[in-house]
Design a protein around this motif. Structure first.
Motif, PDB file in Angstrom:
ATOM      1  N   GLU A   5       0.827  -1.208   0.000  1.00 60.82           N
ATOM      2  CA  GLU A   5       0.000   0.000   0.000  1.00 60.82           C
ATOM      3  C   GLU A   5       0.859   1.256   0.000  1.00 60.82           C
ATOM      4  N   ARG A   6       1.968   1.207   0.738  1.00 61.11           N
ATOM      5  CA  ARG A   6       2.883   2.354   0.771  1.00 61.11           C
ATOM      6  C   ARG A   6       3.458   2.599  -0.625  1.00 61.11           C
ATOM      7  N   ALA A   7       3.858   1.535  -1.297  1.00 57.57           N
ATOM      8  CA  ALA A   7       4.421   1.669  -2.642  1.00 57.57           C
ATOM      9  C   ALA A   7       3.374   2.169  -3.629  1.00 57.57           C
ATOM     10  N   ARG A  41      -4.937  11.689  -5.031  1.00 63.15           N
ATOM     11  CA  ARG A  41      -5.417  10.363  -4.630  1.00 63.15           C
ATOM     12  C   ARG A  41      -4.312   9.566  -3.954  1.00 63.15           C
ATOM     13  N   GLY A  42      -3.089   9.680  -4.454  1.00 62.20           N
ATOM     14  CA  GLY A  42      -1.962   9.001  -3.817  1.00 62.20           C
ATOM     15  C   GLY A  42      -1.686   9.541  -2.430  1.00 62.20           C
ATOM     16  N   ARG A  43      -1.756  10.873  -2.269  1.00 60.78           N
ATOM     17  CA  ARG A  43      -1.549  11.461  -0.942  1.00 60.78           C
ATOM     18  C   ARG A  43      -2.629  11.010   0.028  1.00 60.78           C
ATOM     19  N   LEU A  44      -3.882  10.977  -0.419  1.00 55.34           N
ATOM     20  CA  LEU A  44      -4.977  10.554   0.446  1.00 55.34           C
ATOM     21  C   LEU A  44      -4.870   9.076   0.799  1.00 55.34           C
ATOM     22  N   ARG A  45      -4.423   8.253  -0.137  1.00 52.56           N
ATOM     23  CA  ARG A  45      -4.242   6.832   0.144  1.00 52.56           C
ATOM     24  C   ARG A  45      -3.187   6.649   1.242  1.00 52.56           C
ATOM     25  N   GLY A  46      -2.096   7.387   1.158  1.00 51.59           N
ATOM     26  CA  GLY A  46      -1.058   7.309   2.180  1.00 51.59           C
ATOM     27  C   GLY A  46      -1.557   7.788   3.533  1.00 51.59           C
ATOM     28  N   THR A  47      -2.339   8.868   3.532  1.00 49.86           N
ATOM     29  CA  THR A  47      -2.903   9.396   4.770  1.00 49.86           C
ATOM     30  C   THR A  47      -3.845   8.386   5.411  1.00 49.86           C
ATOM     31  N   LYS A  48      -4.657   7.726   4.589  1.00 50.91           N
ATOM     32  CA  LYS A  48      -5.592   6.722   5.100  1.00 50.91           C
ATOM     33  C   LYS A  48      -4.834   5.574   5.756  1.00 50.91           C
ATOM     34  N   THR A  54      -2.251   4.306  12.995  1.00 52.12           N
ATOM     35  CA  THR A  54      -2.332   5.055  14.240  1.00 52.12           C
ATOM     36  C   THR A  54      -3.354   4.438  15.185  1.00 52.12           C
ATOM     37  N   PHE A  55      -4.475   3.986  14.661  1.00 45.77           N
ATOM     38  CA  PHE A  55      -5.548   3.480  15.501  1.00 45.77           C
ATOM     39  C   PHE A  55      -5.540   1.963  15.655  1.00 45.77           C
TER      40      PHE A  55
END
Length: 73
Positions: A5-7, A41-48, A54-55
C-alpha cells in the motif's frame, strides 16, 4: 501500513506529479488536472493508511512481540 500500500500510494503521487508537470509544459490543462487528481489520490491513500496504523492496537502490528511481556531487540 503494508509495504504494498505504501508503494502504491507513492507511485500514484510520483506518476501524478510527472503527468501534471509534463501537461503544464505542453499547455494541456485537462491532462494537468487529471495528473493533479492522481497525485492527490496518492496522498490521500497514504494518509488513510497512516491513520489506520495510528488506531491499530500495538499488539496487532506486525512488529509486535509474539508473546506479551517478551521484547527482543
Amino acid at each position: 501500513m503494508s509495504a504494498g500500500e505504501r508503494a502504491r500510494a507513492k507511485a500514484e503521487q510520483v506518476v501524478g506529479k510527472t503527468v501534471r508537470k509534463a501537461a503544464h509544459a505542453l499547455h494541456k490543462e485537462t491532462l494537468a488536472a487529471k495528473g493533479a487528481a492522481l497525485e492527490t489520490r496518492g496522498r490521500l491513500r497514504g494518509t488513510k493508511e497512516r491513520a489506520k496504523d495510528t488506531f491499530t492496537p500495538w499488539h496487532l502490528h506486525a512488529l509486535a512481540p509474539s508473546r506479551p511481556g517478551t521484547f527482543t531487540l
